[in-house]
Design a protein around this motif. Sequence first.
Motif, PDB file in Angstrom:
ATOM      1  N   VAL A  86       0.845  -1.204   0.000  1.00  0.00           N
ATOM      2  CA  VAL A  86       0.000   0.000   0.000  1.00  0.00           C
ATOM      3  C   VAL A  86       0.878   1.252   0.000  1.00  0.00           C
ATOM      4  CG1 VAL A  86      -1.687   1.303   1.338  1.00  0.00           C
ATOM      5  CG2 VAL A  86      -1.932  -1.175   1.101  1.00  0.00           C
ATOM      6  N   LEU A  87       1.934   1.247   0.827  1.00  0.00           N
ATOM      7  CA  LEU A  87       2.845   2.396   0.850  1.00  0.00           C
ATOM      8  C   LEU A  87       3.523   2.587  -0.492  1.00  0.00           C
ATOM      9  CD1 LEU A  87       4.505   1.939   4.376  1.00  0.00           C
ATOM     10  CD2 LEU A  87       2.805   3.647   3.696  1.00  0.00           C
ATOM     11  N   THR A  88       3.934   1.456  -1.110  1.00  0.00           N
ATOM     12  CA  THR A  88       4.596   1.556  -2.418  1.00  0.00           C
ATOM     13  C   THR A  88       3.654   2.131  -3.461  1.00  0.00           C
ATOM     14  OG1 THR A  88       5.992  -0.347  -1.881  1.00  0.00           O
ATOM     15  CG2 THR A  88       5.778   0.231  -4.207  1.00  0.00           C
ATOM     16  N   ALA A  89       2.385   1.716  -3.440  1.00  0.00           N
ATOM     17  CA  ALA A  89       1.417   2.256  -4.396  1.00  0.00           C
ATOM     18  C   ALA A  89       1.278   3.767  -4.245  1.00  0.00           C
ATOM     19  CB  ALA A  89       0.070   1.564  -4.196  1.00  0.00           C
ATOM     20  N   ALA A  90       1.182   4.232  -2.998  1.00  0.00           N
ATOM     21  CA  ALA A  90       1.056   5.683  -2.770  1.00  0.00           C
ATOM     22  C   ALA A  90       2.314   6.410  -3.219  1.00  0.00           C
ATOM     23  CB  ALA A  90       0.785   5.935  -1.284  1.00  0.00           C
ATOM     24  N   LEU A  91       3.469   5.834  -2.954  1.00  0.00           N
ATOM     25  CA  LEU A  91       4.730   6.487  -3.328  1.00  0.00           C
ATOM     26  C   LEU A  91       4.924   6.500  -4.837  1.00  0.00           C
ATOM     27  CD1 LEU A  91       7.020   5.042  -0.502  1.00  0.00           C
ATOM     28  CD2 LEU A  91       6.224   7.404  -0.741  1.00  0.00           C
TER      29      LEU A  91
ATOM     30  N   VAL B 294      10.384  11.371  -1.757  1.00  0.00           N
ATOM     31  CA  VAL B 294       9.563  10.219  -2.137  1.00  0.00           C
ATOM     32  C   VAL B 294      10.435   9.078  -2.631  1.00  0.00           C
ATOM     33  CG1 VAL B 294       7.882   9.412  -3.834  1.00  0.00           C
ATOM     34  CG2 VAL B 294       7.477  11.552  -2.610  1.00  0.00           C
ATOM     35  N   VAL B 295      11.475   9.396  -3.432  1.00  0.00           N
ATOM     36  CA  VAL B 295      12.382   8.354  -3.927  1.00  0.00           C
ATOM     37  C   VAL B 295      13.105   7.676  -2.769  1.00  0.00           C
ATOM     38  CG1 VAL B 295      14.472   7.934  -5.279  1.00  0.00           C
ATOM     39  CG2 VAL B 295      12.687   9.434  -6.180  1.00  0.00           C
TER      40      VAL B 295
ATOM     41  N   VAL C 164       4.681   8.244 -17.299  1.00  0.00           N
ATOM     42  CA  VAL C 164       5.463   7.691 -16.177  1.00  0.00           C
ATOM     43  C   VAL C 164       4.671   6.610 -15.443  1.00  0.00           C
ATOM     44  CG1 VAL C 164       6.516   8.231 -13.954  1.00  0.00           C
ATOM     45  CG2 VAL C 164       6.843   9.773 -15.886  1.00  0.00           C
ATOM     46  N   LEU C 165       3.349   6.788 -15.336  1.00  0.00           N
ATOM     47  CA  LEU C 165       2.533   5.813 -14.600  1.00  0.00           C
ATOM     48  C   LEU C 165       2.238   4.556 -15.407  1.00  0.00           C
ATOM     49  CD1 LEU C 165      -0.090   8.061 -12.754  1.00  0.00           C
ATOM     50  CD2 LEU C 165       1.628   6.582 -11.698  1.00  0.00           C
ATOM     51  N   ALA C 166       2.193   4.661 -16.725  1.00  0.00           N
ATOM     52  CA  ALA C 166       1.829   3.495 -17.549  1.00  0.00           C
ATOM     53  C   ALA C 166       2.732   2.285 -17.304  1.00  0.00           C
ATOM     54  CB  ALA C 166       1.830   3.891 -19.027  1.00  0.00           C
ATOM     55  N   PRO C 167       4.075   2.429 -17.297  1.00  0.00           N
ATOM     56  CA  PRO C 167       4.907   1.242 -17.004  1.00  0.00           C
ATOM     57  C   PRO C 167       4.675   0.677 -15.607  1.00  0.00           C
ATOM     58  CG  PRO C 167       6.214   3.000 -17.994  1.00  0.00           C
ATOM     59  CD  PRO C 167       4.894   3.594 -17.635  1.00  0.00           C
ATOM     60  N   GLU C 168       4.325   1.578 -14.640  1.00  0.00           N
ATOM     61  CA  GLU C 168       4.099   1.107 -13.273  1.00  0.00           C
ATOM     62  C   GLU C 168       2.850   0.238 -13.173  1.00  0.00           C
ATOM     63  OE1 GLU C 168       6.190   1.448 -11.003  1.00  0.00           O
ATOM     64  OE2 GLU C 168       7.470   3.122 -11.600  1.00  0.00           O
ATOM     65  N   VAL C 169       1.912   0.420 -14.107  1.00  0.00           N
ATOM     66  CA  VAL C 169       0.722  -0.429 -14.115  1.00  0.00           C
ATOM     67  C   VAL C 169       1.088  -1.846 -14.524  1.00  0.00           C
ATOM     68  CG1 VAL C 169      -1.548  -0.791 -15.148  1.00  0.00           C
ATOM     69  CG2 VAL C 169      -0.789   1.529 -14.590  1.00  0.00           C
TER      70      VAL C 169
ATOM     71  N   ALA D 251       2.716   9.276  -6.150  1.00  0.00           N
ATOM     72  CA  ALA D 251       3.300  10.565  -5.774  1.00  0.00           C
ATOM     73  C   ALA D 251       4.541  10.872  -6.600  1.00  0.00           C
ATOM     74  CB  ALA D 251       3.637  10.565  -4.280  1.00  0.00           C
ATOM     75  N   GLN D 252       5.367   9.860  -6.824  1.00  0.00           N
ATOM     76  CA  GLN D 252       6.584  10.076  -7.612  1.00  0.00           C
ATOM     77  C   GLN D 252       6.257  10.506  -9.038  1.00  0.00           C
ATOM     78  OE1 GLN D 252       9.568   6.922  -7.362  1.00  0.00           O
ATOM     79  NE2 GLN D 252      10.028   7.169  -9.543  1.00  0.00           N
TER      80      GLN D 252
END
Length: 560
Positions: free
Chosen positions: A27-32, A67-68, A282-287, A35-36
């Motif tokens: 959950v923390l990683t998802a929020a970070l 955040v990093v 930036v978010l697309a690869p994280e998905v 945010a990043q």
Amino acid sequence: MKPLDPRLLRRARAARHYVLLTATTGVLTAALVVAQALLLAHALAPVVTREADWPDVAGTVGWLAAVVVARTAVTAVQERYAHRAATRTVAELRAQVLTHAAALGPRWLAQGRTATVATLATRGLDDLEPYLVRYLPQLLLAATVTPAALAVVLGLDWIAAVTIALTVPLVPLFMALVGWLTQGYAQRRLATMQRLGDQVLDLLTGLPTLRALGREHGPAARVRALGDAHRRATMGTLRVAFLSGMVLELLTTLAVALVAVGVGFRLVYGHLDLTTALAVIVLAPEVYLPLRQVGAHFHASADGVAAAEQAFTILETPAPARGRLAAPDLRSATVRLEGVCVTAPDRDLLAPAGLDLALAPGTVTALAGPNGVGKSTAAAVLLGLLAPTAGRVRVAGLDLRELDPDSWWAQITWVPQRPVLTPGTVAELVDDGRQVHPHARDRASRLTGLDAVVARLGAGWGTTVGQGGYGLSLGERQRLALTRALLDPAPLVVLDEPTAHLDHEGETVVLRAVEHLRGQGRTVLLVAHRPTLLACADHVVEVRASALEGADAAPDGPPS
């Protein structure tokens, strides 16, 4: 095994704590991650469009750095506790498998399962570590980071979100297709490893005999062939893993490129601002990344998953119920076997069949009969290691099944045909964890002839004996076991073929040991063939076997 098998959480307490920790870090990683991406977009876009300079976004860059650092710290915490939890979980499962396999009894182990349990408890369960350290965290990240990032993208650009939503299901689809293939390879590899372990264990057990006959090089070709089979199975698993990794990598790359192309076109035509476009890109690869990592680490953990499945199969095999009553004092209690019948494995035979036996305190009783009639099996029934097919064992009127095994075994000394010796010095093996006076040890060793063996050893009583008694001959191991039995104060002594590996002089040693036990007032059960050993018994009971069709003729008794 399921992606997160509830049996693992039930069986291993360390796994439960670890899953809670990993869910929290997920959950923390998802929020970070969200945010990043947003901070990065808001820091770069104004500078690129010349709406601001670097000093104007210094605060945003500072928050981005924080955040990093936080994301790195969360990952470090998860990694640190992952290895610790994996070690504890494997240790818990290993202990449970060994304990439950012992509770299932020697007959269950003898049905080709000894090597399976040995391989599983050593190398097999160690392969569960990649599952816990790599696969499981990525699985939880896929359940947190992927939906969170997709929800943010949906709020920023619904077209990109629809593109991602249509392409994301392709990743688990290809993972499933490739995973089924890899799972077959992993199961075959585990089976090959167990087969190799079985052969090597048999070879090590019989190596002294092979060396004595000059045939120690004979099995080399077979071991080499099994090793080659293991290598081919391993390389097959790796080949499929590499190919599947390439497929999943190509698929996610094309999906991210498709999102980027759509965002780029709309950015060029002014339908999207740069801040939103950067955030979406930036978010697309994280998905896709957590799903991609799940597929990659599934192959690394496939061996451990197969081993865990076997472990759960063993643990779910029903074991005989343990009694709760304290065993009567065997110094004054009579033990009776009433109509005991045991079905011989792989044979249509009851061995023994309808055995009646009474062990009165302070007497020596011998079981006689040809090979294969069930003398050693009857001893195993008496010891509580094997449940009879019919009949019962009574101790002072109580059924043996009602007695607590620990209180029962504490009053028995057992010398099997092949004594079990763990690594240690001769003195440690003879004392068996008890406080034994050296004079008592010397007297017992003179009775069994072990004193002459100790005198020939280089370091005497301090000589180290290897696994299984390595360094001693079979006859010397038998003398050591007899000495240990003499020093054990247990009131009931079971000697299973005590002269099997001894010559005429050794037979005299056993006779002296039996007379010494009789003089101490201890109850002795002998499994014997030799007439001289039968002659020293107070009672000789002939053990018989019968065809399974004649089971109805055996004395009635409740099934165990």
